[in-house]
Design a protein around this motif. Structure first.
Motif, mmCIF file in Angstrom:
data_model
loop_
_atom_site.group_PDB
_atom_site.id
_atom_site.type_symbol
_atom_site.label_atom_id
_atom_site.label_comp_id
_atom_site.label_asym_id
_atom_site.label_seq_id
_atom_site.Cartn_x
_atom_site.Cartn_y
_atom_site.Cartn_z
ATOM 1 N N GLN A 150 0.814 -1.220 0.000
ATOM 2 C CA GLN A 150 0.000 0.000 0.000
ATOM 3 C C GLN A 150 0.846 1.268 0.000
ATOM 4 O O GLN A 150 0.348 2.354 -0.296
ATOM 5 C CB GLN A 150 -0.960 -0.005 1.206
ATOM 6 C CG GLN A 150 -0.352 0.287 2.567
ATOM 7 C CD GLN A 150 0.259 -0.961 3.224
ATOM 8 O OE1 GLN A 150 0.602 -1.916 2.562
ATOM 9 N NE2 GLN A 150 0.406 -0.935 4.538
ATOM 10 N N ILE A 151 2.130 1.139 0.318
ATOM 11 C CA ILE A 151 2.960 2.354 0.429
ATOM 12 C C ILE A 151 3.164 2.972 -0.964
ATOM 13 O O ILE A 151 3.081 4.189 -1.144
ATOM 14 C CB ILE A 151 4.312 2.056 1.112
ATOM 15 C CG1 ILE A 151 4.073 1.346 2.457
ATOM 16 C CG2 ILE A 151 5.100 3.331 1.318
ATOM 17 C CD1 ILE A 151 5.341 0.982 3.223
ATOM 18 N N ALA A 152 3.392 2.112 -1.944
ATOM 19 C CA ALA A 152 3.549 2.620 -3.309
ATOM 20 C C ALA A 152 2.219 3.177 -3.821
ATOM 21 O O ALA A 152 2.184 4.212 -4.494
ATOM 22 C CB ALA A 152 4.050 1.497 -4.209
ATOM 23 N N LEU A 153 1.112 2.523 -3.470
ATOM 24 C CA LEU A 153 -0.206 2.997 -3.919
ATOM 25 C C LEU A 153 -0.528 4.362 -3.301
ATOM 26 O O LEU A 153 -1.088 5.238 -3.962
ATOM 27 C CB LEU A 153 -1.282 1.973 -3.558
ATOM 28 C CG LEU A 153 -1.133 0.586 -4.201
ATOM 29 C CD1 LEU A 153 -2.217 -0.362 -3.695
ATOM 30 C CD2 LEU A 153 -1.198 0.681 -5.718
ATOM 31 N N ALA A 154 -0.151 4.526 -2.039
ATOM 32 C CA ALA A 154 -0.381 5.814 -1.366
ATOM 33 C C ALA A 154 0.399 6.917 -2.070
ATOM 34 O O ALA A 154 -0.106 8.046 -2.262
ATOM 35 C CB ALA A 154 0.069 5.730 0.093
ATOM 36 N N THR A 155 1.599 6.594 -2.473
ATOM 37 C CA THR A 155 2.435 7.583 -3.150
ATOM 38 C C THR A 155 1.762 7.981 -4.471
ATOM 39 O O THR A 155 1.731 9.160 -4.833
ATOM 40 C CB THR A 155 3.843 6.981 -3.383
ATOM 41 O OG1 THR A 155 4.309 6.484 -2.122
ATOM 42 C CG2 THR A 155 4.825 8.010 -3.920
ATOM 43 N N GLY A 156 1.174 7.001 -5.139
ATOM 44 C CA GLY A 156 0.442 7.286 -6.374
ATOM 45 C C GLY A 156 -0.793 8.139 -6.127
ATOM 46 O O GLY A 156 -1.086 9.067 -6.891
ATOM 47 N N ALA A 157 -1.510 7.849 -5.036
ATOM 48 C CA ALA A 157 -2.712 8.644 -4.714
ATOM 49 C C ALA A 157 -2.317 10.092 -4.421
ATOM 50 O O ALA A 157 -2.983 11.042 -4.863
ATOM 51 C CB ALA A 157 -3.440 8.040 -3.518
ATOM 52 N N ALA A 158 -1.215 10.266 -3.692
ATOM 53 C CA ALA A 158 -0.751 11.624 -3.367
ATOM 54 C C ALA A 158 -0.298 12.337 -4.641
ATOM 55 O O ALA A 158 -0.540 13.537 -4.821
ATOM 56 C CB ALA A 158 0.385 11.554 -2.351
ATOM 57 N N PHE A 159 0.329 11.597 -5.532
ATOM 58 C CA PHE A 159 0.742 12.187 -6.810
ATOM 59 C C PHE A 159 -0.499 12.669 -7.579
ATOM 60 O O PHE A 159 -0.515 13.771 -8.136
ATOM 61 C CB PHE A 159 1.518 11.160 -7.645
ATOM 62 C CG PHE A 159 1.967 11.705 -8.969
ATOM 63 C CD1 PHE A 159 3.155 12.408 -9.085
ATOM 64 C CD2 PHE A 159 1.183 11.549 -10.101
ATOM 65 C CE1 PHE A 159 3.560 12.945 -10.306
ATOM 66 C CE2 PHE A 159 1.570 12.080 -11.321
ATOM 67 C CZ PHE A 159 2.765 12.780 -11.432
ATOM 68 N N ALA A 160 -1.548 11.839 -7.577
ATOM 69 C CA ALA A 160 -2.770 12.199 -8.309
ATOM 70 C C ALA A 160 -3.378 13.487 -7.743
ATOM 71 O O ALA A 160 -3.804 14.372 -8.500
ATOM 72 C CB ALA A 160 -3.773 11.052 -8.230
ATOM 73 N N SER A 161 -3.410 13.602 -6.413
ATOM 74 C CA SER A 161 -3.983 14.822 -5.806
ATOM 75 C C SER A 161 -3.168 16.043 -6.206
ATOM 76 O O SER A 161 -3.716 17.108 -6.485
ATOM 77 C CB SER A 161 -3.969 14.729 -4.277
ATOM 78 O OG SER A 161 -4.716 13.643 -3.864
ATOM 79 N N LYS A 162 -1.863 15.874 -6.214
ATOM 80 C CA LYS A 162 -1.008 17.018 -6.568
ATOM 81 C C LYS A 162 -1.219 17.379 -8.047
ATOM 82 O O LYS A 162 -1.373 18.544 -8.393
ATOM 83 C CB LYS A 162 0.448 16.647 -6.314
ATOM 84 C CG LYS A 162 1.383 17.756 -6.715
ATOM 85 C CD LYS A 162 2.624 17.793 -5.900
ATOM 86 C CE LYS A 162 3.406 19.027 -6.271
ATOM 87 N NZ LYS A 162 4.453 19.309 -5.353
ATOM 88 N N TYR A 163 -1.271 16.378 -8.882
ATOM 89 C CA TYR A 163 -1.439 16.589 -10.328
ATOM 90 C C TYR A 163 -2.762 17.291 -10.611
ATOM 91 O O TYR A 163 -2.859 18.184 -11.431
ATOM 92 C CB TYR A 163 -1.387 15.218 -11.012
ATOM 93 C CG TYR A 163 -1.371 15.261 -12.512
ATOM 94 C CD1 TYR A 163 -0.221 15.639 -13.212
ATOM 95 C CD2 TYR A 163 -2.500 14.907 -13.253
ATOM 96 C CE1 TYR A 163 -0.204 15.672 -14.594
ATOM 97 C CE2 TYR A 163 -2.494 14.935 -14.631
ATOM 98 C CZ TYR A 163 -1.347 15.313 -15.299
ATOM 99 O OH TYR A 163 -1.331 15.344 -16.659
ATOM 100 N N LYS A 164 -3.804 16.873 -9.874
ATOM 101 C CA LYS A 164 -5.138 17.444 -10.107
ATOM 102 C C LYS A 164 -5.366 18.721 -9.297
ATOM 103 O O LYS A 164 -6.424 19.323 -9.384
ATOM 104 C CB LYS A 164 -6.215 16.400 -9.754
ATOM 105 C CG LYS A 164 -6.184 15.202 -10.701
ATOM 106 C CD LYS A 164 -7.443 14.355 -10.595
ATOM 107 C CE LYS A 164 -7.366 13.395 -9.452
ATOM 108 N NZ LYS A 164 -8.440 12.449 -9.324
#
Ligand SMILES: Cc1ncc(C[n+]2csc(CCOP(=O)(O)OP(=O)(O)O)c2C)c(N)n1
Length: 354
Positions: A150-164
């Motif tokens: 889940q740590i890599a997935l969390a990093t992806g979710a945070a990336f998505a929030s920043k991108y959007k």
């Protein structure tokens, strides 16, 4: 690297075991500054999680819950304190020890219990079980059975929030054994490099299954590992719900305002075995009792009472309410239908075998 972080690293290598010395919030931690409704809600959530999981243990032994079942009892202050510092639209993602965090994020007790019972009304239609709770409607991105996955997935979710540019924060819970995974280090590196609004929250309960962190980690001061990535970090008393809330509030502010990640290490303890099938022969009763003296629910109750926020009658009323909610959830799960056989092939990516 902050000098505070460097000092902690030196202290840690000088001592035989840093994890034997959990940080403890001083008894005179002072007046509670939050309004009574907030504090009572926090207390009630911890109580709900404790009683919900006691019911899980009972149902498991009656054979109503199949597969694995990892209880959170003892760690309630970590999930409740941290999640209480979030906005409703922030994301939470976690491991297989997730019933408590799912409840704190606002998932329904009925849907969770039905999932544990493998019923069609469960949040994952009974196909996920205890380790795979999920509810997109409250931004709970799931329990995950692969340690550290889940740590890599969390990093992806945070990336998505920043991108959007949504200013949502992601909190990622994981156990201390996950820190030994490559995914942890790769994620922290990227999160700091790309300034991602992610809080990496390690629940250091000192054991990965039956192996103590001392036997599995060359260096056990987990918060200090953030210095390798020049990331902010903090060690928190994971038995103190307000300490957890305040440390998370600081990390949330860093994430939301500066778009920076934080590593939090909550020093906590699980009273039960790793899972329901663990007889727990790797530790002594005396050790468990030592931590039970600092039970997060008891500690907070005393603090609320001393600050005139709670009476014994209030607690009794809350106990009754919470027990009723848990009993209702168990009855709902009991009475719910099994998933239909056709469901076996829905929501899967693979083609059916021929
Ligand atoms: C990649 C991977 N390796 C091994 C396992 C088996 N396993 C399940 S839980 C666990 C221990 C994890 O301990 P920790 O991360 O400290 O979390 P805790 O159970 O203490 O909450 C292991 C090794 C797994 N699920 N995934």
């Amino acid at each position: 690297m902050s000098s505070q972080t460097t000092d902690r690293r030196q202290d840690a290598s000088a001592s035989a075991s840093v994890i034997d010395q959990p940080p403890t919030t001083p008894a005179d931690a002072g007046a509670l500054e939050e309004d009574r409704d907030t504090l009572v809600k926090i207390f009630q959530q911890m109580l709900l999680i404790r009683r919900f999981e006691e019911k899980c243990a009972e149902s498991y032994s009656l054979g109503k819950i199949g597969g694995f079942c990892h209880l959170y009892i003892g760690q309630e202050a970590v999930g409740v304190g941290a999640i209480s510092a979030l906005r409703q639209d922030d994301y939470v993602i976690t491991s297989y020890r997730e019933h408590g965090q799912a409840l704190a994020k606002g998932m329904s007790a009925d849907a969770i219990m039905a999932e544990l019972y493998g019923k069609a009304t469960g949040c994952s239609k009974g196909k996920g079980g205890s380790m795979h709770l999920f509810d997109a409607s409250v931004n709970f991105l799931g329990g995950h059975a692969i340690v550290g996955g889940q740590i890599a997935l969390a990093t992806g979710a945070a990336f998505a929030s920043k991108y959007k540019e949504t200013d949502q924060v992601t909190v990622c819970f994981f156990g201390e054994a996950a820190v030994n995974q490559g995914a942890f280090h790769e994620s922290l590196n990227m999160a700091q490099l790309w300034r991602l609004p992610c809080i990496y929250l390690c629940e250091n309960n000192m054991y990965g299954m039956g192996t103590s962190a001392q036997r599995a980690m060359s260096f056990q001061d987990i918060a200090a590992k953030a210095c390798a990535y020049e990331m902010a970090s903090e060690v928190v008393d994971g038995m103190d719900v307000m300490a957890m809330r305040q440390a998370t509030q600081r990390a949330v502010e860093r994430a939301r305002k500066e778009s920076l990640p934080t590593l939090l290490e909550a020093r906590t303890y699980r009273y039960m075995g790793h899972s329901m099938s663990d007889p727990g022969k790797y530790r002594t009763r005396a050790e468990i009792e030592k931590y039970q003296e600092r039970d997060p629910i008891k500690l907070f109750k005393v603090r609320l009472e001393e600050n005139g926020m709670l009476t014994d009658d209030d607690v009794a009323a809350m106990e009754a309410e919470v027990r009723e909610q848990v009993d209702r959830a168990a009855q709902f799960a009991d009475e719910s239908p099994e998933p239909a056989p056709e469901e076996l092939m829905t929501n899967v990516y693979a083609n059916p075998l021929r």
